[in-house]
Design a protein around this motif. Structure first.
Motif, PDB file in Angstrom:
ATOM      1  N   ILE A  99       0.881  -1.103  -0.161  1.00 29.83           N
ATOM      2  CA  ILE A  99      -0.063  -0.045  -0.011  1.00 29.83           C
ATOM      3  C   ILE A  99       1.035   1.367   0.170  1.00 29.83           C
ATOM      4  N   VAL A 100       1.913   1.258   0.831  1.00 30.14           N
ATOM      5  CA  VAL A 100       2.739   2.466   0.934  1.00 30.14           C
ATOM      6  C   VAL A 100       3.339   2.898  -0.395  1.00 30.14           C
ATOM      7  N   ASN A 101       3.975   1.763  -1.259  1.00 31.83           N
ATOM      8  CA  ASN A 101       4.662   1.741  -2.487  1.00 31.83           C
ATOM      9  C   ASN A 101       3.689   2.386  -3.538  1.00 31.83           C
ATOM     10  N   ALA A 102       2.339   1.853  -3.347  1.00 29.55           N
ATOM     11  CA  ALA A 102       1.032   2.083  -4.361  1.00 29.55           C
ATOM     12  C   ALA A 102       1.005   3.644  -3.890  1.00 29.55           C
ATOM     13  N   VAL A 103       0.840   4.004  -2.811  1.00 25.21           N
ATOM     14  CA  VAL A 103       0.656   5.587  -2.441  1.00 25.21           C
ATOM     15  C   VAL A 103       1.609   6.355  -2.912  1.00 25.21           C
ATOM     16  N   ASP A 104       2.972   6.001  -2.801  1.00 24.97           N
ATOM     17  CA  ASP A 104       4.176   6.720  -3.289  1.00 24.97           C
ATOM     18  C   ASP A 104       3.954   7.131  -4.716  1.00 24.97           C
ATOM     19  N   GLU A 105       3.623   5.974  -5.465  1.00 25.27           N
ATOM     20  CA  GLU A 105       3.583   6.088  -6.772  1.00 25.27           C
ATOM     21  C   GLU A 105       2.378   7.028  -7.403  1.00 25.27           C
ATOM     22  N   ILE A 106       1.198   6.755  -6.626  1.00 22.79           N
ATOM     23  CA  ILE A 106       0.216   7.729  -6.977  1.00 22.79           C
ATOM     24  C   ILE A 106       0.376   9.061  -6.554  1.00 22.79           C
ATOM     25  N   GLU A 107       1.047   9.473  -5.601  1.00 24.18           N
ATOM     26  CA  GLU A 107       1.251  10.792  -5.252  1.00 24.18           C
ATOM     27  C   GLU A 107       2.566  11.372  -6.130  1.00 24.18           C
ATOM     28  N   ASP A 108       3.387  10.434  -6.504  1.00 20.80           N
ATOM     29  CA  ASP A 108       4.363  10.955  -7.698  1.00 20.80           C
ATOM     30  C   ASP A 108       3.613  11.449  -8.847  1.00 20.80           C
ATOM     31  N   ASN A 109       2.785  10.439  -9.343  1.00 20.06           N
ATOM     32  CA  ASN A 109       1.800  10.920 -10.521  1.00 20.06           C
ATOM     33  C   ASN A 109       1.259  12.287 -10.576  1.00 20.06           C
ATOM     34  N   LEU A 110       0.602  12.454  -9.234  1.00 15.77           N
ATOM     35  CA  LEU A 110       0.135  13.856  -8.966  1.00 15.77           C
ATOM     36  C   LEU A 110       0.889  14.645  -9.035  1.00 15.77           C
ATOM     37  N   TYR A 111       1.935  14.503  -8.503  1.00 14.69           N
ATOM     38  CA  TYR A 111       3.149  15.760  -8.724  1.00 14.69           C
ATOM     39  C   TYR A 111       3.620  15.923  -9.777  1.00 14.69           C
ATOM     40  N   TYR A 112       3.646  14.967 -10.571  1.00 16.08           N
ATOM     41  CA  TYR A 112       4.049  15.368 -12.088  1.00 16.08           C
ATOM     42  C   TYR A 112       2.744  16.169 -12.909  1.00 16.08           C
ATOM     43  N   ILE A 113       1.638  15.617 -12.505  1.00 19.21           N
ATOM     44  CA  ILE A 113       0.506  16.379 -13.135  1.00 19.21           C
ATOM     45  C   ILE A 113       0.699  18.020 -12.806  1.00 19.21           C
ATOM     46  N   SER A 114       1.115  18.241 -11.324  1.00 20.00           N
ATOM     47  CA  SER A 114       1.205  19.696 -10.958  1.00 20.00           C
ATOM     48  C   SER A 114       2.279  20.156 -11.476  1.00 20.00           C
ATOM     49  N   ASP A 115       3.392  19.531 -11.856  1.00 17.76           N
ATOM     50  CA  ASP A 115       4.623  20.114 -12.298  1.00 17.76           C
ATOM     51  C   ASP A 115       4.131  20.648 -13.876  1.00 17.76           C
ATOM     52  N   VAL A 116       3.363  19.882 -14.589  1.00 16.54           N
ATOM     53  CA  VAL A 116       2.849  19.846 -15.866  1.00 16.54           C
ATOM     54  C   VAL A 116       2.064  21.314 -15.833  1.00 16.54           C
ATOM     55  N   ILE A 117       1.052  21.450 -14.727  1.00 14.21           N
ATOM     56  CA  ILE A 117       0.272  22.572 -14.613  1.00 14.21           C
ATOM     57  C   ILE A 117       1.240  23.825 -14.458  1.00 14.21           C
ATOM     58  N   SER A 118       2.327  23.825 -13.616  1.00 18.65           N
ATOM     59  CA  SER A 118       3.181  24.730 -13.280  1.00 18.65           C
ATOM     60  C   SER A 118       3.815  25.512 -14.456  1.00 18.65           C
ATOM     61  N   ALA A 119       3.849  24.744 -15.624  1.00 17.20           N
ATOM     62  CA  ALA A 119       4.412  25.334 -16.748  1.00 17.20           C
ATOM     63  C   ALA A 119       3.512  26.326 -17.350  1.00 17.20           C
ATOM     64  N   GLY A 120       2.327  26.709 -17.045  1.00 17.29           N
ATOM     65  CA  GLY A 120       1.505  27.592 -17.359  1.00 17.29           C
ATOM     66  C   GLY A 120       0.972  27.860 -18.651  1.00 17.29           C
ATOM     67  N   ILE A 121       0.299  26.571 -19.304  1.00 14.59           N
ATOM     68  CA  ILE A 121       0.039  26.209 -20.472  1.00 14.59           C
ATOM     69  C   ILE A 121      -1.510  26.089 -20.255  1.00 14.59           C
ATOM     70  N   ALA A 122      -2.308  27.271 -20.606  1.00  8.81           N
ATOM     71  CA  ALA A 122      -3.836  27.407 -20.242  1.00  8.81           C
ATOM     72  C   ALA A 122      -4.325  26.197 -20.784  1.00  8.81           C
ATOM     73  N   ASP A 123      -4.281  25.894 -21.912  1.00  5.98           N
ATOM     74  CA  ASP A 123      -4.995  25.064 -22.757  1.00  5.98           C
ATOM     75  C   ASP A 123      -4.853  23.257 -22.133  1.00  5.98           C
ATOM     76  N   VAL A 124      -3.346  23.293 -21.781  1.00 10.44           N
ATOM     77  CA  VAL A 124      -3.016  21.930 -21.041  1.00 10.44           C
ATOM     78  C   VAL A 124      -3.808  21.951 -19.969  1.00 10.44           C
ATOM     79  N   GLY A 125      -3.888  23.100 -18.749  1.00  8.56           N
ATOM     80  CA  GLY A 125      -4.569  22.841 -17.745  1.00  8.56           C
ATOM     81  C   GLY A 125      -6.052  22.775 -17.771  1.00  8.56           C
ATOM     82  N   ARG A 126      -6.561  23.230 -18.742  1.00  6.82           N
ATOM     83  CA  ARG A 126      -8.062  22.864 -19.076  1.00  6.82           C
ATOM     84  C   ARG A 126      -8.288  21.306 -19.613  1.00  6.82           C
ATOM     85  N   LEU A 127      -7.129  20.816 -20.257  1.00  7.99           N
ATOM     86  CA  LEU A 127      -7.301  19.317 -20.831  1.00  7.99           C
ATOM     87  C   LEU A 127      -7.109  18.460 -19.535  1.00  7.99           C
ATOM     88  N   ILE A 128      -6.416  18.886 -18.721  1.00  8.78           N
ATOM     89  CA  ILE A 128      -5.901  18.019 -17.521  1.00  8.78           C
ATOM     90  C   ILE A 128      -7.114  18.008 -16.558  1.00  8.78           C
TER      91      ILE A 128
END
Length: 699
Positions: free
Chosen positions: A245-274
């Motif tokens: 469970i801990v390993n699965a949780v870590d991977e899930i949170e890593d994926n969300l942090y990646y999505i957050s990093d994508v959002i931080s690029a400031g591409i408005a259309d990408v934010g809407r798509l996500i």
């Protein structure tokens, strides 16, 4: 040729580079006889070019003059062995990563041969070859900026029509190898953060836009896998499943942090798509339907897992529209998110004697016998009660009501999950304050700040509202904000909310939450740690005055405190009386820190960690001293919580040490030091009265 190649000479010389290139150009086909030479030549060339970039520009001049990039492509085409492909990709990666000269970097990238290598049909059934290929692509992406990225794309009418580096990389975004997925994501972030407008438009066009939907689909599978682990651990607790469970949780949170990093690029259309993909592929079809109190035939995820995932999304993915849409969705009934063609609701049976039971993987909780486990709603101003909703049918039940019902009737994990959700909503900065008020969880300090601002600017001449009631925002403003998001839910996503609660005053919703929290403290089957989390949330919602609680709230807290005091007196006559005062003092400090902390839990994954926590009750006889010690600690934890809630509900500050008098007799608006208490702690020989427990400190 061979004798010259292996004889002693200066390896790092221009002559050596010239010889290697000459010999490489003579190779017409790669076979077993010359394969090792070609591999060694490719490796040596990368070393010499890297060396020359730092010491002598003539090395790279010669590299360009002899058009070695073209030779690399030719060697690749005339070789039929994986080993040559591996070495060539490694050679290219080493050179691109280590070149510092801007001229050299431009030459490597501004070359038709680089795109030929990127699009070459390698045999990716070989895992090592795939790994080297992805490393090669990532090395190129590390050199991207607004100038170099234009060298890798093809444009038509100022629009990008081809970008092989990006297109080839995202093919492997869902690869089973986590290292490959990580490299691909690093590459995409390098592309997004360049900030090239034409490239940004390219990545959100079809079919490139499918990358974002595939990303969320892959994430959805990980969520379902996590739910399976949680369900298995609930059935058969052990350290192995908890580690998984801990390993699965870590991977899930890593994926969300990646999505957050994508959002931080400031591409408005990408934010809407996500945002759209998270809502339509994950939250609406999977997470929100699982929160209903009745079973749905094909729901693939449990309520607690769903709440954990919602909390993660709100805490990590910082998108205002996403956060407010999730919050607005809580005013909708769960069936609004379930397609009639896919699932059929079993519905509630009006007969109050009917027993409906759920397990974690079936998204059900036990709602039979509510009179024993759920205290009656205590708010005289609340026309709608959670248990009334349960008995009146699905059409009256909103997801917000389901959260409160889990608090009042769910098991420990469901209670903790619901509290975490409410806490996350309360702490989500992207949520409008009016949305928090609508949910009934707007902290009083924020309410007063808003009302004071309205009074200062003279908005609608509501100055008296701040000084007289202080219980909610202006109804028109609240309605406008919430109605806007509900309308967007209907128009954009086809989700209709017909709940009567939408038109209810925020103060009523606030009392619903308070009722649920006070009811929680009366539940003996919930762990003290979870009750402390409930106490933290209650503290955030209350003013430092008795007025926020009605008389029934205070009366129940007093009764609970008296009952817990009686239980503590029994422990004083039990197995561990000599440790009781020490435990009381320690737990008082711990509880006070928990109540005054910025948040109840540092990490969301903590909600899954107690699943396999051992209990002496399960392995030892009830008369065991270990069982007695565990029971005494639980009683003490509940006692100090109720004691501190008593003090807090009366508008008084918590002392550093346990007070020597009952809560009702603590001087108003005072701390331990101001009340004349010895904050350094009790002394030997002194008498101490903790609530109704009289103690003597002896040596």
């Amino acid at each position: 040729m061979w004798s010259y190649f292996w004889r002693s000479r200066d390896r790092f010389s221009l002559d050596e580079l010239r010889y290697l290139i000459d010999q490489l150009q003579k190779v017409q086909i790669v076979n077993n006889d010359n394969k090792n030479f070609v591999i060694e030549a490719l490796r040596s060339i990368s070393e010499l070019i890297t060396y020359g970039d730092q010491h002598d520009s003539n090395y790279f001049d010669f590299f360009m003059e002899r058009q070695v990039m073209g030779e690399f492509v030719r060697i690749l085409k005339v070789s039929g062995t994986v080993s040559i492909s591996l070495q060539l990709l490694q050679t290219m990666s080493i050179m691109i990563q280590n070149l510092k000269s801007e001229r050299a970097i431009y030459y490597m990238i501004n070359n038709e041969h680089i795109n030929i290598l990127i699009t070459y049909s390698f045999d990716f059934r070989n895992e090592e070859l795939l790994s080297h290929y992805i490393s090669f692509l990532r090395a190129i992406s590390g050199k991207l900026d607004k100038n170099t990225i234009s060298l890798l794309v093809k444009t038509q009418n100022e629009e990008v029509v081809s970008f092989p580096l990006y297109v080839e990389a995202i093919r492997f975004a869902s690869n089973e190898d986590s290292m490959i997925r990580t490299a691909v994501r690093a590459l995409t972030l390098n592309v997004y953060h360049v900030g090239d407008e034409s490239v940004n438009r390219f990545v959100v066009k079809t079919p490139q836009a499918d990358y974002f939907s595939n990303l969320i689909t892959f994430f959805q599978k990980q969520c379902i896998y996590l739910n399976g682990l949680v369900s298995e651990t609930l059935k058969n607790p052990n350290s192995h499943t908890t580690t998984a469970i801990v390993n699965a949780v870590d991977e899930i949170e890593d994926n969300l942090y990646y999505i957050s990093d994508v959002i931080s690029a400031g591409i408005a259309d990408v934010g809407r798509l996500i945002t759209d993909n998270i809502l339509q592929l994950l939250i609406f079809p999977l997470l929100l339907p699982s929160l209903q109190l009745d079973a749905v035939n094909d729901i693939q995820i449990g309520a607690s897992t769903s709440l954990y995932l919602l909390c993660c999304i709100l805490r990590i993915v910082k998108i205002k529209d996403l956060a407010n849409t999730i919050a607005a969705s809580l005013f909708c009934p769960p069936e609004a998110f379930v397609s009639d063609s896919e699932t059929t609701l079993k519905g509630y049976v009006p007969d109050h004697g009917h027993e409906t039971q759920q397990t974690e993987n079936k998204n059900v909780i036990e709602v039979d016998g509510c009179s024993n486990n759920i205290m009656p709603s205590l708010s005289s101003s609340s026309p709608v009660h959670p248990e009334d909703i349960i008995s009146k049918g699905v059409s009256r039940l909103t997801l917000r009501d389901a959260l409160l019902s889990y608090i009042t009737a769910g098991d420990d994990l469901q209670v903790l999950s619901s509290l975490s959700m409410l806490t996350t909503l309360l702490q989500t900065k992207e949520l409008d304050a009016t949305m928090l008020d609508a949910l009934g969880i707007l902290p009083q300090r924020k309410q007063n700040k808003k009302l004071l601002l309205q009074a200062l600017v003279g908005e609608d001449s509501r100055e008296d509202q701040f000084f007289l009631s202080g219980r909610g925002f202006i109804r028109d403003g609240f309605s406008c904000e919430l109605d806007g998001y509900l309308q967007n839910l209907k128009e954009q996503y086809g989700v209709s909310c017909s709940s009567l609660e939408v038109g209810t005053s925020p103060s009523v919703h606030r009392f619903h939450v308070l009722d649920a929290l006070v009811t929680l403290f009366s539940r003996s089957n919930i762990s003290p740690e979870t009750l402390w989390d409930g106490g933290w949330l209650l503290r955030q919602l209350l003013l430092y005055s008795e007025a926020e609680f009605n008389n029934q709230h205070l009366e129940l807290l007093r009764d609970l405190y008296k009952n817990c005091t009686s239980a503590l007196l029994e422990e004083a006559r039990g197995t561990w009386p000599d440790l009781l005062v020490t435990v009381l003092c320690d737990e008082w400090k711990r509880c006070k820190r928990a109540m005054e902390a910025p948040s109840p839990r540092k990490e969301l994954k903590c909600m899954f960690l107690p699943l396999d926590k051992p209990s002496f009750d399960d392995v030892l006889p009830s008369e065991s001293s270990f069982v007695a010690g565990e029971r005494m600690c639980k009683v003490v934890k509940v006692f100090v919580l109720l004691h501190q809630l008593q003090i807090f509900s009366l508008g008084r500050a918590l002392p550093e040490q346990p007070p020597t008098c009952p809560p009702s007799k603590i001087p108003e608006n005072s701390r331990a030091g101001n009340a004349g208490l010895d904050v350094s702690g009790p002394k030997l020989g002194s008498e101490l009265r903790l609530g109704c427990v009289a103690c003597m400190i002896i040596g």
